[in-house]
Design an enzyme around this catalytic site. Structure first.
Site, short mmCIF file in Angstrom:
data_model
loop_
_atom_site.label_atom_id
_atom_site.label_comp_id
_atom_site.label_asym_id
_atom_site.label_seq_id
_atom_site.Cartn_x
_atom_site.Cartn_y
_atom_site.Cartn_z
N HIS A 67 87.39 30.70 31.47
CA HIS A 67 85.80 31.37 30.69
C HIS A 67 85.16 30.55 30.03
O HIS A 67 83.70 30.32 30.21
CB HIS A 67 86.87 31.85 29.02
CG HIS A 67 87.54 33.33 29.29
ND1 HIS A 67 88.37 33.52 28.41
CD2 HIS A 67 87.56 33.92 30.37
CE1 HIS A 67 89.16 34.21 28.66
NE2 HIS A 67 88.48 35.04 29.67
N HIS A 84 89.40 43.51 36.29
CA HIS A 84 90.91 43.95 35.20
C HIS A 84 89.97 43.32 34.20
O HIS A 84 90.81 42.66 33.88
CB HIS A 84 92.08 42.97 36.01
CG HIS A 84 92.41 43.46 37.37
ND1 HIS A 84 91.41 43.20 38.19
CD2 HIS A 84 93.33 44.54 38.00
CE1 HIS A 84 91.79 43.97 39.93
NE2 HIS A 84 92.88 44.68 39.11
N GLU A 97 90.07 49.13 33.82
CA GLU A 97 91.04 48.67 33.62
C GLU A 97 92.37 49.64 33.52
O GLU A 97 91.21 50.80 32.94
CB GLU A 97 91.03 48.36 31.90
CG GLU A 97 93.08 47.71 31.48
CD GLU A 97 93.36 46.23 32.27
OE1 GLU A 97 94.65 47.02 32.26
OE2 GLU A 97 92.79 45.58 32.85
N GLY A 123 91.04 47.65 39.66
CA GLY A 123 89.53 47.64 39.32
C GLY A 123 89.51 47.29 41.25
O GLY A 123 88.42 47.38 41.46
N ASP A 128 90.53 39.31 38.32
CA ASP A 128 91.39 38.31 37.62
C ASP A 128 92.52 39.45 37.46
O ASP A 128 92.89 40.22 36.29
CB ASP A 128 90.48 38.50 36.27
CG ASP A 128 91.81 38.25 35.03
OD1 ASP A 128 92.95 37.59 35.49
OD2 ASP A 128 91.61 37.52 33.95
#
EC number: 2.1.1.266
Length: 279
Positions: A19, A42, A117, A143, A163
């Site tokens: 992040h 994701h 998702e 995704g 991710d």
């Protein structure tokens, strides 16, 4: 398989690295007034309670975000990330932003986000989190497919966060395949790939696949909390960034020594910033 739930891991050292990198990328994109597109392949649930049964069971956030929360010596780049987490907390650390919420908090009215998702429990939470946000579209979908369906974006500028849960070792191969597909459609986009280091050979194979793709400008950033091991558990995590902002390499070389010292006070940590393929 859809057994992975990020609620057990929210705010851990891997989230901190991921992040911070994402925040720095978005900050760079906002330096131009032109709109950009954000795709999160994701997304997970959007936000996570650190007081939940899942978070308290593992306590992973204690050795991640909690070690940065009240510090007064944060580097500027880390302080910007912490400021985003504080937006959903009232003084005390109770919640953690998933990647989609962290990103959407930083988008401007002219920007646009697509969040996908597949998990049947997490998707309703994601949908509800952003139901009233006009610049966000959520989809219950695989995704990886969006790197074909959603690219190139109409804005011609974009950040793609990939991710996946890496529940299966095949996920590492799927990442390379998805990047190849996306890059064919949108070669100027910035692609940020998160990965765990559980078995180092899987990461090496993924890196080799990216090298063999012919794609240039691929930067690798990694933070380890302990040396590689054949025992169960994640020893490190990293971000692979294609077409990174020009200052990202310098920024991460500046702050990774601080993160290593702060998140891994035991002295078992290490980091690296290197080019998989240069420009």
């Amino acid at each position: 398989m859809l057994s992975y739930r990020h609620s057990f891991h929210a705010g851990n050292h891997a989230d901190v690295l991921k992040h911070i990198v994402l925040t720095l990328i978005l900050e760079s994109f906002k330096k131009k007034e032109k709109p950009f597109f954000y795709l999160d392949t994701h997304s997970g649930a959007g936000r996570y309670s650190l007081l939940s049964r899942e978070a308290e069971k593992t306590g992973e956030f204690i050795e991640g975000i909690a070690r940065l929360w009240d510090r007064d010596d944060l580097p500027e780049e880390v302080a910007k990330y912490i400021a985003e987490i504080k937006k959903i907390n009232k003084g005390k650390l109770r919640f953690y932003t998933g990647s989609p919420l962290l990103a959407v908090q930083q988008l401007r009215p002219q920007d646009r986000a697509l969040l996908t998702e597949l998990h049947p429990s997490d998707y309703p939470l994601l949908r509800n989190e952003f139901a009233k946000n006009a610049i966000v579209v959520t989809k219950r979908d695989n995704g990886f497919q969006q790197l074909k369906a959603a690219l190139p974006p109409k804005e011609r500028r974009g950040v793609v966060l990939i991710d996946p849960p890496y529940e299966l070792k095949e996920d590492y191969e799927l990442v390379v395949r998805a990047i190849r597909e996306g890059y064919k459609r949108f070669a100027t986009g910035c692609y940020a790939i998160w990965y765990p280091v559980v078995m180092r050979q899987h990461v090496r194979k993924m890196v080799r696949g990216l090298e063999e793709s012919g794609i240039r400008k691929i930067l690798q950033i990694e933070l380890a909390v302990r040396p590689d091991s054949d025992q169960r558990g994640m020893t490190a995590s990293g971000m692979i960034v294609i077409n990174p902002p020009w200052q990202l390499e310098k920024q991460m070389k500046k702050i990774l020594p601080y993160l290593t010292k702060t998140l891994v006070p035991e002295g078992t940590g290490s980091f690296k910033v290197s080019w998989i393929t240069p420009e």
